[in-house]
Design a protein around this motif. Sequence first.
Motif, PDB file in Angstrom:
ATOM      1  N   TYR A   1      33.521  39.722  32.463  1.00  0.00           N
ATOM      2  CA  TYR A   1      33.881  40.889  31.663  1.00  0.00           C
ATOM      3  C   TYR A   1      33.266  42.118  32.303  1.00  0.00           C
ATOM      4  N   GLY A   2      34.022  43.193  32.378  1.00  0.00           N
ATOM      5  CA  GLY A   2      33.481  44.489  32.780  1.00  0.00           C
ATOM      6  C   GLY A   2      33.427  44.706  34.281  1.00  0.00           C
ATOM      7  N   ASP A   3      32.837  45.826  34.647  1.00  0.00           N
ATOM      8  CA  ASP A   3      32.742  46.289  36.028  1.00  0.00           C
ATOM      9  C   ASP A   3      31.428  45.824  36.630  1.00  0.00           C
ATOM     10  N   ALA A   4      31.495  45.136  37.750  1.00  0.00           N
ATOM     11  CA  ALA A   4      30.284  44.623  38.384  1.00  0.00           C
ATOM     12  C   ALA A   4      29.356  45.746  38.847  1.00  0.00           C
ATOM     13  N   LYS A   5      29.914  46.907  39.171  1.00  0.00           N
ATOM     14  CA  LYS A   5      29.102  47.963  39.756  1.00  0.00           C
ATOM     15  C   LYS A   5      28.329  48.775  38.727  1.00  0.00           C
TER      16      LYS A   5
END
Length: 284
Positions: free
Chosen positions: A183-187
């Motif tokens: 889920y979501g943005d790794a950065k």
Amino acid sequence: MAPRILIADGNLAAINQANIAAGGTASGAHYADVLRGLDARLEIEVTHPADAADPALDLLRYTGVAFTGSALNVYDMTEPVTRQIDLAKRALDAGLSLFGSCWGLQVIATALGGRVHRNPKGREIGVARRIHRTKAGIAHPLLAGKAEVFEAICVHLDEVAELPAGMTVLASNAVSDVQAASYGDAKAGPHAWAVQYHPEYDFNEIAAVMTRYGPRLLADGLFADEAAMQRYLADLRSLHAAPHRHDLAWAHGLDASTLDRAQRERELANWIYSIIWPRWSAAQ
């Protein structure tokens, strides 16, 4: 200086004590040992939200939060459960990266608006067989270094029944459609990687859990009798002491995905080096 990780021990103190009595370790303490084994530089703290809330807990001190396994059931919505869901929500609101093992996946999915139920296919315990990476999981960094089809140490009766918006399934098997998810943005921003199995477990830990669950396993018909169960548990402990025992590996159909520590813990190592360290470095 190094990244600081908070481990949320999902079990009540009484369950942790029972696991220790069965020859295992408290969930949070074992998780901390595994993460330190992967990277001794990490600063790791353990909190126990199942037992009580920590009003002094400042989540902004951490780069990530790891949720351990638990004997609780999310759908009971008791205070030990809701405190952990609230902690996951707070961590996501703070923009942290979360990692969930088994119960941790269920807590994170619930915090994001998903639903967990008792698996109608029954309990998956010991080794989760033939976990296959989905199309999304083939190139995903959570599963980097894993085989396209692998096995993993596991124990769960519940599963994610409905995915929250924005969560992607990365691996499945015949028992649970959601064996790994992201889920979501790794950065940057709210982020989570989670698995339904236990990459932190070794054969001694699962033997302790199965010892604690013994009467239920017999009632479920997973073993013909007490003697058969004890033979199986003895084999698990022998494999923990001597993972290269070909006879036991052959007898139980096990391969390097569970026998080799580096392969077993790969998902946690990927989280540390693909997410935690880059996020921490970017914040310096």
